[in-house]
Design a protein around this motif. Structure first.
Motif, PDB file in Angstrom:
ATOM      1  N   PRO A  98       5.978   9.069  13.921  1.00  0.00           N
ATOM      2  CA  PRO A  98       5.452   7.860  12.922  1.00  0.00           C
ATOM      3  C   PRO A  98       6.395   7.121  13.563  1.00  0.00           C
ATOM      4  CG  PRO A  98       6.273   9.014  10.657  1.00  0.00           C
ATOM      5  CD  PRO A  98       6.599   9.837  12.078  1.00  0.00           C
ATOM      6  N   PRO A  99       6.042   5.253  14.317  1.00  0.00           N
ATOM      7  CA  PRO A  99       4.997   4.846  13.472  1.00  0.00           C
ATOM      8  C   PRO A  99       3.164   5.523  13.575  1.00  0.00           C
ATOM      9  CG  PRO A  99       5.524   3.167  15.051  1.00  0.00           C
ATOM     10  CD  PRO A  99       7.047   4.411  14.880  1.00  0.00           C
ATOM     11  N   PHE A 100       3.865   6.307  14.866  1.00  0.00           N
ATOM     12  CA  PHE A 100       2.118   7.090  15.065  1.00  0.00           C
ATOM     13  C   PHE A 100       1.496   7.883  14.663  1.00  0.00           C
ATOM     14  CE2 PHE A 100       4.299   5.755  18.962  1.00  0.00           C
ATOM     15  CZ  PHE A 100       3.798   5.081  19.633  1.00  0.00           C
ATOM     16  N   THR A 101       0.208   7.858  14.461  1.00  0.00           N
ATOM     17  CA  THR A 101      -0.976   8.771  13.389  1.00  0.00           C
ATOM     18  C   THR A 101      -1.199   9.713  14.126  1.00  0.00           C
ATOM     19  OG1 THR A 101      -2.563   7.221  14.212  1.00  0.00           O
ATOM     20  CG2 THR A 101      -1.777   6.499  12.163  1.00  0.00           C
ATOM     21  N   MET A 102      -0.320  10.108  15.486  1.00  0.00           N
ATOM     22  CA  MET A 102      -1.389  11.133  15.782  1.00  0.00           C
ATOM     23  C   MET A 102       0.266  12.126  15.324  1.00  0.00           C
ATOM     24  SD  MET A 102      -1.961  13.027  20.032  1.00  0.00           S
ATOM     25  CE  MET A 102      -0.247  13.104  20.021  1.00  0.00           C
ATOM     26  N   LYS A 160       0.571  -1.005  -0.222  1.00  0.00           N
ATOM     27  CA  LYS A 160       0.435   0.170  -0.536  1.00  0.00           C
ATOM     28  C   LYS A 160       0.910   0.775  -0.344  1.00  0.00           C
ATOM     29  CE  LYS A 160      -0.445  -0.051   5.309  1.00  0.00           C
ATOM     30  NZ  LYS A 160      -1.395  -0.222   6.242  1.00  0.00           N
ATOM     31  N   ARG A 161       0.447   2.452   0.138  1.00  0.00           N
ATOM     32  CA  ARG A 161       1.252   3.622  -0.268  1.00  0.00           C
ATOM     33  C   ARG A 161       1.563   4.176   1.046  1.00  0.00           C
ATOM     34  NH1 ARG A 161       0.064   9.442   0.184  1.00  0.00           N
ATOM     35  NH2 ARG A 161      -2.225   8.716   0.804  1.00  0.00           N
ATOM     36  N   ARG A 162       3.063   4.370   1.012  1.00  0.00           N
ATOM     37  CA  ARG A 162       3.112   4.577   2.408  1.00  0.00           C
ATOM     38  C   ARG A 162       2.911   6.211   2.488  1.00  0.00           C
ATOM     39  NH1 ARG A 162       7.806   1.482   4.616  1.00  0.00           N
ATOM     40  NH2 ARG A 162       7.925  -0.234   3.388  1.00  0.00           N
ATOM     41  N   ALA A 163       3.233   6.761   3.193  1.00  0.00           N
ATOM     42  CA  ALA A 163       2.577   8.069   3.276  1.00  0.00           C
ATOM     43  C   ALA A 163       3.560   8.993   4.444  1.00  0.00           C
ATOM     44  CB  ALA A 163       1.252   8.492   3.927  1.00  0.00           C
ATOM     45  N   LEU A 164       3.863  10.415   4.779  1.00  0.00           N
ATOM     46  CA  LEU A 164       3.953  10.109   5.778  1.00  0.00           C
ATOM     47  C   LEU A 164       2.392  11.060   6.980  1.00  0.00           C
ATOM     48  CD1 LEU A 164       6.155  13.444   4.677  1.00  0.00           C
ATOM     49  CD2 LEU A 164       6.873  11.340   6.217  1.00  0.00           C
ATOM     50  N   PRO A 165       2.766  11.453   8.942  1.00  0.00           N
ATOM     51  CA  PRO A 165       1.115  11.432   9.171  1.00  0.00           C
ATOM     52  C   PRO A 165       0.502  12.495   8.975  1.00  0.00           C
ATOM     53  CG  PRO A 165       3.266  10.658  10.500  1.00  0.00           C
ATOM     54  CD  PRO A 165       4.038  11.006   9.489  1.00  0.00           C
ATOM     55  N   PRO A 185       1.407   0.037  10.869  1.00  0.00           N
ATOM     56  CA  PRO A 185       2.619  -1.035  10.529  1.00  0.00           C
ATOM     57  C   PRO A 185       4.031  -0.071  10.159  1.00  0.00           C
ATOM     58  CG  PRO A 185       0.181  -2.175   9.696  1.00  0.00           C
ATOM     59  CD  PRO A 185      -0.057  -0.754  10.322  1.00  0.00           C
ATOM     60  N   ARG A 186       5.488  -0.962  10.173  1.00  0.00           N
ATOM     61  CA  ARG A 186       6.106  -0.111   9.133  1.00  0.00           C
ATOM     62  C   ARG A 186       6.129   0.555   8.196  1.00  0.00           C
ATOM     63  NH1 ARG A 186      11.731  -3.050  10.438  1.00  0.00           N
ATOM     64  NH2 ARG A 186      11.856  -1.691  12.429  1.00  0.00           N
TER      65      ARG A 186
END
Length: 319
Positions: free
Chosen positions: A228-232, A76-81, A99-100
């Motif tokens: 990252p890896p936290f979404t907040m 899936k696409r990697r992104a920044l929070p 996940p990482r």
């Protein structure tokens, strides 16, 4: 030097540029280095079968591209929070994570890539890596080879096993997609890759002393922070202050080691106390985004595996 050794050295000389290529493709230095290792092995195994020296570079890049495409097929696409959610409405200790393989991760920015002479450092900034991840993998490869590495359409076609017409068509679609992209992290492209020494020194002093008031003074008014890896992620002076207060017990007593990341952006490795005694242990890589002499954003990449990739020690002694 034997002919065989000379050819092996020639292949090894490509490792750095291949790593830069695979990193832009994958968005992860760990995945990129693994892909390059596979590329080197496959290329060496088939090296003697290729007699035309002029085509070897394209042939190696075709191997690297196919390895990346295989690995990206089900990814899936990697992104920044900041590109997948709004800033936190309520600041609390971060708990929700992904996940990482959901995230873009930083790469060492030591300037070792021989293509740096021709390639803008902007093309390895985290904000640009985020845009690349929007593209289908083959379009991504075409854009990197043509617009970043400055290859001709014919050279790219040779490396990718495509016709020149197909490369030009894919490049046109990729450029259009990039121009249409509307990621929040694109705002960071407007900032400077470098920071003045006074700002850097002030950040190190404020963080190591954990002087929250001094830290907040270094940010723009709408400065932000992600981890990252936290979404907040948090934005604005008030929320930044609340976040630093919440994380004080964990970060107090940390030490920052300067490193370079992603186009030589200012960055630091944070070693945090693991307890009341004992050494400081790896916690996060901080990558600073600078705008108008202030901090616009700090990416806190929380992944101890990155420390080895940056050539950092596994622990630090306490002062």
């Amino acid at each position: 030097m034997s002919q065989k050794q000379a050819e092996l050295d020639l292949l090894q000389e490509m490792r750095s540029e291949l790593t830069g290529y695979c990193y832009r493709m994958m968005g992860s230095i760990v995945e990129a280095e693994d892909a390059v290792q596979d590329t080197m092995l496959r290329a060496w195994q088939g090296w003697d079968q290729l007699r035309d020296h002029s085509s070897r570079r394209a042939w190696v890049y075709r191997i690297a591209t196919n390895i990346c495409l295989d690995r990206l097929r089900s990814a899936k696409r990697r992104a920044l929070p900041m590109d997948i959610s709004e800033p936190a409405a309520t600041v609390a200790e971060p708990r929700d994570s992904l996940p990482r393989d959901s995230w873009i991760w930083p790469a060492p920015g030591d300037g070792a890539d021989p293509a740096d002479i021709l390639i803008s450092r902007e093309s390895i900034r985290l904000s640009f890596i985020a845009i690349l991840q929007l593209l289908p993998p083959r379009q991504r490869a075409v854009l990197i080879l043509n617009d970043v590495f400055r290859w001709s359409a014919g050279e790219s076609a040779d490396a990718l096993g495509m016709s020149t017409a197909a490369v030009n068509s894919a490049l046109q679609r990729a450029r259009a997609a990039v121009n249409r992209s509307d990621l929040r992290s694109e705002e960071l492209k407007k900032g400077a890759a470098e920071a003045d020494a006074e700002l850097i020194d002030s950040y190190v002093e404020a963080f190591e002393q954990y002087n929250i008031e001094a830290l907040i003074a270094l940010f723009n008014g709408d400065g932000s922070l992600s981890m990252p890896p936290f979404t907040m992620w948090v934005r604005g002076s008030s929320d930044l202050s609340s976040f630093y207060s919440i994380t004080r017990s964990h970060c107090l007593g940390s030490r920052l080691v300067p490193v370079r990341a992603n186009g030589n952006s200012p960055a630091f490795a944070q070693y945090a106390p693991a307890g009341a005694e004992g050494p400081l242990t790896p916690w996060a890589i901080h990558v600073l985004e600078i705008s108008q002499g202030k901090i616009a954003h700090i990416h806190h990449f929380i992944d101890s595996e990155l420390f080895a990739r940056f050539g950092l020690p596994p622990e630090l002694k306490r002062n």
